[in-house]
Enzyme design. Structure first.
Site, PDB file in Angstrom:
ATOM      1  N   SER A 124     -58.560 -41.275  25.674  1.00 35.01           N
ATOM      2  CA  SER A 124     -58.846 -40.532  26.903  1.00 35.01           C
ATOM      3  C   SER A 124     -57.567 -39.930  27.462  1.00 35.01           C
ATOM      4  O   SER A 124     -56.463 -40.263  27.038  1.00 35.01           O
ATOM      5  CB  SER A 124     -59.445 -41.471  27.941  1.00 35.01           C
ATOM      6  OG  SER A 124     -58.426 -42.339  28.418  1.00 35.01           O
ATOM      7  N   LYS A 125     -57.757 -39.060  28.446  1.00 36.13           N
ATOM      8  CA  LYS A 125     -56.612 -38.427  29.094  1.00 36.13           C
ATOM      9  C   LYS A 125     -55.723 -39.496  29.735  1.00 36.13           C
ATOM     10  O   LYS A 125     -54.505 -39.378  29.750  1.00 36.13           O
ATOM     11  CB  LYS A 125     -57.128 -37.451  30.145  1.00 36.13           C
ATOM     12  CG  LYS A 125     -56.035 -36.909  31.033  1.00 36.13           C
ATOM     13  CD  LYS A 125     -56.516 -35.774  31.875  1.00 36.13           C
ATOM     14  CE  LYS A 125     -55.929 -35.789  33.272  1.00 36.13           C
ATOM     15  NZ  LYS A 125     -54.540 -36.109  33.378  1.00 36.13           N
ATOM     16  N   ARG A 126     -56.373 -40.551  30.232  1.00 34.07           N
ATOM     17  CA  ARG A 126     -55.585 -41.625  30.857  1.00 34.07           C
ATOM     18  C   ARG A 126     -54.622 -42.287  29.866  1.00 34.07           C
ATOM     19  O   ARG A 126     -53.518 -42.653  30.222  1.00 34.07           O
ATOM     20  CB  ARG A 126     -56.510 -42.667  31.497  1.00 34.07           C
ATOM     21  CG  ARG A 126     -56.353 -42.665  33.002  1.00 34.07           C
ATOM     22  CD  ARG A 126     -57.335 -43.567  33.689  1.00 34.07           C
ATOM     23  NE  ARG A 126     -58.715 -43.209  33.375  1.00 34.07           N
ATOM     24  CZ  ARG A 126     -59.625 -44.074  32.940  1.00 34.07           C
ATOM     25  NH1 ARG A 126     -59.317 -45.335  32.760  1.00 34.07           N
ATOM     26  NH2 ARG A 126     -60.857 -43.675  32.690  1.00 34.07           N
TER      27      ARG A 126
END
Ligand code: GLU
Length: 521
Positions: free
Chosen positions: A277-279
């Site tokens: 994910s972007k996180r």
């Protein structure tokens, strides 16, 4: 597969935000597959869910494809705009589903007429209340064969009432009527045979009166059919929808031209635990998007391009996330990928992303560039640092002395700044270690000797330093480290003789005398 059929694939993103690496990989695999078979790669924008529409996302997707060197055969024009009007090259326009709106309803109605779908009149609030009731009992809510007769639908009301409601109400939907207990047999080009019993499936909404729009499922099937798509290559999040899609093809009587399906596994976090994910990118310091993206609230997500990746490196590294060529080869140009790619070498399990590996790919592509090319790429960075119009040949030589240690052109400044700026500070640890009383007279002496060398070239300088130190019986390492400290300001950089030759005799003299007069021990 019907071997006479022209290969036509589509990349069908929904413009709900920037394209993630996983989406980019789907696009690439579609492209490789199409080009390998001399077929067509279509871009279709699936924007029927207006709640999730994000302005700018469509342009972002098109720019990302262009950055990777991918030009769709159909769907966008020479200016990179989604095609809205039919032409010989774009016979299926418009390629944006929201602009195809009027064509879907007849297909949904056809299914109702033939008993494969039904009208449902429950309001979203009513359905929500039923869902909550279920959840309160610890059950999962499914709108399907087991309870569909307890809702208000065309299945359990007379034709008159149904007609009236269709005319007077505006929240009704058309739902697919799932068979109660049927095993749907499917084939996936990556996963093989799959069987699903329809008993647990819900009656998906296909069309909504509220916005007069189809849902993803209907629009996707109708468009794949009309656009004569031969292969659907997409993310595995769509695998659960496959039985419905099979049944829709069947219900329409389109089995003969039904596309073949391939579902790509997820891209996983570096530790392999869960979807990338972007996180993860923010946390571990790598981009998950091809290009930088600025959200409506001004939040910036970094992109591979802005991080200094070459598009060829990005394409190469993405291609190998989940596909392997079956050989040791790791570096592939786009043309080679088109030649070598095959769906049967795509892995079924998730592909773990390794950010260090990504950097390695860029380094490999950087190594293929000439000093001249690298210099051209470095000059804008130098200009930002206030170094205007340096001699290009000189910069090329500097690059040549450090290029092996760079992953990105942006690494060059850190590796070479001391060529362009005199040290004004000196590293304290190096001073303590190398700037010693017993060495300084020798540093002085060797510097005078170096200043007299002609021609002032690396080989000469190297050789004469060596002769000097050997004749004196002096400690080579200590003197070289002290010299380096004086001209660089720290214990870093390429060979001392390289640096001296490149900065030239005058600059060398200034740096030595600055060091001798300013370094405080
Ligand atoms: N619009 C869908 C998406 O954005 C496409 C799924 C498909 O390729 O069928 O993932």
């Amino acid at each position: 597969m019907n071997n006479n059929r022209r290969v036509r694939v589509r990349f069908a993103p929904s413009p709900t935000g920037p394209l993630h690496m996983g989406g980019m990989r789907t696009a690439l695999y579609n492209y490789f597959f199409a080009k390998q078979h001399g077929g067509d790669f279509i871009l279709r924008i699936e924007d029927t869910d207006s709640n999730r529409f994000v302005p700018g996302a469509e342009e972002y997707i098109i720019r990302s494809l262009a950055w990777c060197g991918i030009t769709p055969d159909e769907g966008i024009d020479e200016n990179g705009k989604v095609v809205e009007t039919k032409s010989e090259k774009h016979p299926h326009a418009p390629y944006r589903q929201s602009q195809r709106k009027p064509l879907y309803r007849q297909y949904a109605e056809e299914l109702v007429k033939n008993g494969f779908a039904y009208y449902a009149f429950d309001t979203p609030e009513e359905i929500d209340a039923r869902r909550k009731e279920c959840e309160a009992k610890g059950e999962t809510f499914v709108y399907g064969h087991a309870n569909r007769l307890s809702f208000r639908t065309s299945l359990n009301m007379d034709a008159e009432e149904c007609k009236k409601r269709l005319e007077e109400e505006n929240h009704w939907t058309i739902r697919f009527k799932n068979p109660e207990n049927r095993v749907v047999k499917m084939n996936d080009l990556i996963r093989g045979e799959i069987e699903i019993n329809t008993a647990t499936l819900d009656d998906k909404v296909l069309w909504k009166a509220a916005d007069q729009l189809p849902t993803y499922h209907l629009a996707n099937i109708v468009d794949d059919h009309l656009m004569e798509v031969s292969h659907v290559i997409r993310g595995e999040e769509w695998l659960p929808s496959l039985p419905l899609h099979y049944m829709l093809y069947e219900a329409f009587g389109w089995q003969d031209t039904q596309p073949e399906f391939a579902h790509l596994s997820l891209l996983l976090k570096p530790d392999g635990k869960g979807k990338l994910s972007k996180r993860d990118g923010d946390r571990l310091g790598f981009p998950v998007f091809p290009l930088e993206w600025v959200s409506a609230t001004g939040e910036i997500s970094r992109g591979y391009r802005e991080d200094g990746y070459y598009p060829e490196a990005f394409v190469n590294l993405i291609a190998l996330l989940g596909w392997n060529p079956g050989t040791e080869q790791e570096i592939f140009s786009l043309e080679e990928l088109v030649k070598c790619f095959s769906l049967d070498r795509v892995v079924k399990s998730g592909a773990r992303f390794n950010p260090d590996n990504a950097k390695w790919f860029n380094q490999e592509y950087l190594r293929q560039k000439s000093n001249k090319e690298l210099c051209e790429q470095f000059l804008p960075i130098l200009s930002k640092k206030g170094i205007e119009n340096p001699n290009a040949e000189w910069v090329e030589k500097i690059i040549s002395s450090v290029r092996d240690r760079a992953h990105f052109v942006s690494d060059f400044w850190e590796l070479t700044h001391f060529f362009f700026e005199r040290p004004t500070e000196y590293d304290a640890t190096s001073i303590k270690k190398f700037w010693k009383d017993e060495i300084l007279p020798l540093v002085n002496e060797i510097s005078e000797m170096i200043a007299g060398i002609e021609p002032f070239q690396k080989e000469n300088i190297e050789e004469q330093i060596h002769t000097f130190i050997t004749e004196k019986g002096a400690p080579m390492g200590k003197i070289m480290n002290a010299l380096r400290l004086a001209i660089v300001g720290a214990s870093k950089g390429p060979g001392v003789a390289d640096i001296i030759a490149l900065i030239g005799v005058d600059e060398f003299n200034v740096r030595i005398s600055n060091a001798l007069s300013t370094i405080n021990r």
